[in-house]
Design an enzyme around this catalytic site. Structure first.
Site, PDB file in Angstrom:
ATOM      1  CG  HIS A 157     -31.623  14.806  -9.686  1.00 26.55           C
ATOM      2  ND1 HIS A 157     -32.493  13.495  -9.409  1.00 26.55           N
ATOM      3  CD2 HIS A 157     -30.480  14.123  -8.577  1.00 26.55           C
ATOM      4  CE1 HIS A 157     -31.696  12.689  -9.216  1.00 26.55           C
ATOM      5  NE2 HIS A 157     -30.818  12.418  -8.591  1.00 26.55           N
ATOM      6  CB  SER A 196     -27.857  10.892  -8.676  1.00 23.36           C
ATOM      7  OG  SER A 196     -28.221  10.907  -7.930  1.00 23.36           O
TER       8      SER A 196
END
Length: 209
Positions: free
Chosen positions: A126, A101
């Site tokens: 993401h 992330s």
């Protein structure tokens, strides 16, 4: 039985005898910084403060930021990323285990040619997600607009950092994209793959020079 944080001897300039300080503070003195947990405000403030202080102390020396993090809050992660761009010292980012992330964004934000991953490290990229629950619809719309702006900014930054085309990054961020060290290198998130032995040899060479 927990033993706590190990202690290490450190001779403070001007003192005759070494003092015992916790291991991480000892490593910080050699410009070795660590993000090994979820990234929140307190951690972001501590790491950013250290990078600024060490850069003010001597901006000619590289700082080494080791990452093994599941990610965390977007804004604190962006604070760390922006600090890396702000300080004069080069920041070498090293992915030890997993950079997921927002931690993957920090990894990619290291000084070009100085972004590293260990052979078995993993990267997860993401899109940023909402961090709020049980809020009114009007607040939800406002938050989603803010998330959209952050996502666009992160996507554009990934394009600049990696050299990938916008559509490729957009597709990668639309889902959880797990990357091996080799795949992260191909994507331009890191520059090369190394191991601990190689890293320590490089540190030794710098000290000898």
């Amino acid at each position: 039985m927990p033993i706590g944080v190990p202690k290490a001897a450190f001779l403070i300039p001007g003192d005759e005898e070494a003092s015992w300080i916790d291991l991480y503070n000892r490593l910080y003195r050699d410009r070795l910084l660590f993000i090994g947990k979820e990234i929140k405000n307190e951690l972001a403030n501590q790491i950013s403060g250290l990078m600024i202080f060490l850069s003010m102390e001597d901006h000619s020396k590289d700082q080494n930021l080791f990452l093994n993090s599941p990610g965390g809050w977007v804004v604190p992660g962006l604070i760390v990323y922006d600090t890396i761009q702000f300080v004069y010292a080069d920041i070498q980012t090293i992915n030890m285990g997993v950079s997921a992330s927002i931690a993957s964004f920090i990894l990619a934000g290291g000084t070009p040619t100085k972004r590293i991953a260990f052979p078995h490290a993993r990267v997860l990229i993401h899109q940023p997600a909402s961090s709020f629950r049980d809020i009114y619809s009007g607040e939800l719309i406002t938050e989603m607009n803010e998330i959209r702006k952050i996502r666009e900014n992160i996507t554009k930054t990934y394009v600049e950092i990696t050299g990938q085309v916008y559509s490729t990054i957009l597709i990668d961020l639309n889902r959880d994209s797990f990357l091996s060290a080799e795949e992260a290198q191909t994507h331009g998130i890191i520059d090369f793959i190394t191991n601990a032995e190689f890293f320590m040899n490089e540190k030794k060479k710098k000290k000898e020079n």
